[in-house]
Design a protein around this motif. Sequence first.
Motif, short mmCIF file in Angstrom:
data_model
loop_
_atom_site.label_atom_id
_atom_site.label_comp_id
_atom_site.label_asym_id
_atom_site.label_seq_id
_atom_site.Cartn_x
_atom_site.Cartn_y
_atom_site.Cartn_z
N PRO A 75 0.84 -1.20 0.00
CA PRO A 75 0.00 0.00 0.00
C PRO A 75 0.87 1.25 0.00
O PRO A 75 2.06 1.19 0.34
CB PRO A 75 -0.81 -0.13 1.30
N PRO A 76 0.33 2.43 -0.38
CA PRO A 76 1.15 3.66 -0.49
C PRO A 76 1.84 4.06 0.80
O PRO A 76 2.93 4.67 0.77
CB PRO A 76 0.13 4.73 -0.90
N GLU A 77 1.26 3.73 1.95
CA GLU A 77 1.86 4.14 3.21
C GLU A 77 2.96 3.19 3.70
O GLU A 77 3.60 3.45 4.73
CB GLU A 77 0.77 4.26 4.30
N LEU B 114 -4.84 -8.67 -0.23
CA LEU B 114 -4.15 -8.85 1.04
C LEU B 114 -2.99 -7.87 1.17
O LEU B 114 -2.78 -7.27 2.23
CB LEU B 114 -3.65 -10.29 1.17
N ALA B 115 -2.24 -7.68 0.07
CA ALA B 115 -1.13 -6.74 0.11
C ALA B 115 -1.63 -5.31 0.27
O ALA B 115 -1.07 -4.53 1.06
CB ALA B 115 -0.31 -6.88 -1.17
N ALA B 116 -2.69 -4.95 -0.44
CA ALA B 116 -3.22 -3.58 -0.37
C ALA B 116 -3.75 -3.25 1.01
O ALA B 116 -3.77 -2.08 1.43
CB ALA B 116 -4.31 -3.40 -1.42
N ASN B 117 -4.19 -4.26 1.74
CA ASN B 117 -4.74 -4.05 3.08
C ASN B 117 -3.70 -4.25 4.17
O ASN B 117 -4.05 -4.35 5.35
CB ASN B 117 -5.92 -4.99 3.30
N GLY B 118 -2.43 -4.31 3.81
CA GLY B 118 -1.37 -4.34 4.79
C GLY B 118 -1.12 -5.68 5.44
O GLY B 118 -0.47 -5.75 6.50
N GLU B 119 -1.58 -6.78 4.81
CA GLU B 119 -1.39 -8.10 5.40
C GLU B 119 -0.01 -8.69 5.11
O GLU B 119 0.32 -9.77 5.59
CB GLU B 119 -2.46 -9.05 4.86
N GLY B 120 0.78 -8.01 4.33
CA GLY B 120 2.11 -8.48 3.98
C GLY B 120 2.50 -7.91 2.62
O GLY B 120 1.67 -7.32 1.92
N VAL B 121 3.74 -8.10 2.25
CA VAL B 121 4.23 -7.65 0.94
C VAL B 121 3.90 -8.73 -0.08
O VAL B 121 4.40 -9.87 0.02
CB VAL B 121 5.74 -7.38 0.97
N GLY C 286 -10.75 -1.91 -4.28
CA GLY C 286 -10.62 -0.46 -4.39
C GLY C 286 -9.47 0.15 -3.63
O GLY C 286 -9.41 1.38 -3.49
N LYS C 287 -8.54 -0.64 -3.15
CA LYS C 287 -7.41 -0.12 -2.38
C LYS C 287 -6.22 0.14 -3.30
O LYS C 287 -5.96 -0.61 -4.24
CB LYS C 287 -7.00 -1.10 -1.28
N ALA C 288 -5.49 1.24 -3.01
CA ALA C 288 -4.33 1.59 -3.83
C ALA C 288 -3.16 0.65 -3.58
O ALA C 288 -2.94 0.19 -2.46
CB ALA C 288 -3.91 3.03 -3.53
N LEU C 289 -2.44 0.37 -4.64
CA LEU C 289 -1.27 -0.51 -4.57
C LEU C 289 -0.08 0.14 -5.25
O LEU C 289 -0.23 0.76 -6.32
CB LEU C 289 -1.56 -1.85 -5.26
N CYS C 290 1.08 0.00 -4.68
CA CYS C 290 2.33 0.36 -5.33
C CYS C 290 3.05 -0.91 -5.73
O CYS C 290 3.11 -1.87 -4.96
CB CYS C 290 3.21 1.17 -4.39
N ALA C 291 3.60 -0.93 -6.95
CA ALA C 291 4.34 -2.09 -7.44
C ALA C 291 5.81 -1.70 -7.59
O ALA C 291 6.14 -0.82 -8.39
CB ALA C 291 3.78 -2.54 -8.78
N VAL C 292 6.67 -2.35 -6.82
CA VAL C 292 8.10 -2.04 -6.84
C VAL C 292 8.84 -3.24 -7.42
O VAL C 292 8.73 -4.37 -6.90
CB VAL C 292 8.62 -1.75 -5.41
N GLN D 182 6.66 -3.07 -17.54
CA GLN D 182 7.42 -1.84 -17.41
C GLN D 182 6.52 -0.63 -17.13
O GLN D 182 7.00 0.49 -17.01
CB GLN D 182 8.23 -1.59 -18.69
N ALA D 183 5.20 -0.85 -17.07
CA ALA D 183 4.30 0.26 -16.81
C ALA D 183 4.58 0.85 -15.44
O ALA D 183 4.94 0.14 -14.49
CB ALA D 183 2.85 -0.23 -16.90
N ASP D 184 4.37 2.16 -15.31
CA ASP D 184 4.68 2.82 -14.03
C ASP D 184 3.50 2.71 -13.10
O ASP D 184 2.52 3.43 -13.24
CB ASP D 184 5.02 4.29 -14.30
N HIS D 185 3.59 1.79 -12.14
CA HIS D 185 2.54 1.64 -11.13
C HIS D 185 2.98 2.21 -9.78
O HIS D 185 2.35 1.98 -8.78
CB HIS D 185 2.18 0.15 -10.96
#
Length: 309
Positions: A171-173, A230-237, A252-258, A303-306
């Motif tokens: 998640p973003p935070e 699960l990842a978006a809700n902070g249950e783990g990476v 509907g939760k925001a996700l960052c993809a690294v 390669q899309a910027d997420h």
Amino acid sequence: MLYLTLRHYEYVCAVARHGSLSAAADAVHVSQPALSAALSRIEEHLGHVLFLRRRGAALALTPQGRRFAGQAQALLDRAARLENSRNAGAMHKLTLVCFSDLAPFLLAPALKALRAALPDVEVSHRACGFDPLISALSTGAADLAITYDLGLDAAFSRAELDRIAPHALVPPEHPLAQRRGLSLAELSQHPLVLSQEGLSVQHMLGLFKMQGLVPRIAHRAETLELLRSLAANGEGVGISYSLPPGGISYDGKALCAVPVKDAAAQEPVILAAHTGMPEASPAFKAHEILRKALSGRRSDLAQADHHID
């Protein structure tokens, strides 16, 4: 020792149908003496007479002969249907299987390319996990497969369509959200959400093991979208090779993809096929069509910027 062949059954049925050796011989394109000799050998092999031979009269079936001729004709009819079905299927049907996580990205473009290039071929498809995909290829139930290069043996050819890296989903935070790349060593310090798919999780755990790392697994998710949620809700990476665009989970939760930067973590996406396909077969033609149509398609998505700043 005589073994009865379909030709022998054809002889019996021809004699039963025409009632005379001469007419039957003409129908099956052999000489009358050859047919008569073959009929005698068949009866000797079976141990009973099939036809009553009376001078000046047509050959008549015995009760045993009537039963045998009926069963022989049924066998010939079945063989004809099998042959027609085999020929038709070989020329006009094609079955494509696709690993379920890749299917939303690659299956529709694959079907579009095949139907445009092979309009006379009936294309069927299936999206599934690794085990049923490998089973379908191994048993001949599928002609081609779009998948990761996991679990297939040397009996199948592989055409690499792309090579992609996994991404860490947070998640973003999350403290890792602003990173531009992560190592497996860094990920091993966080609770992880992995796929429950057998070969997938074995592969991922194997990557950590090669570096002497012991990851902490918080969840094993049955589907890609559950993993993302699960990842978006902070249950783990979450760790996933498949990266749907949009940066939003199903709930509907925001996700960052690294991206994971370890070179060893990159995995080929392949088009798998049976070795030695005849060049005239639909599968051979389809293989060339898909190889050209799908090469590099996943790179655009991977390669899309997420990344959310």
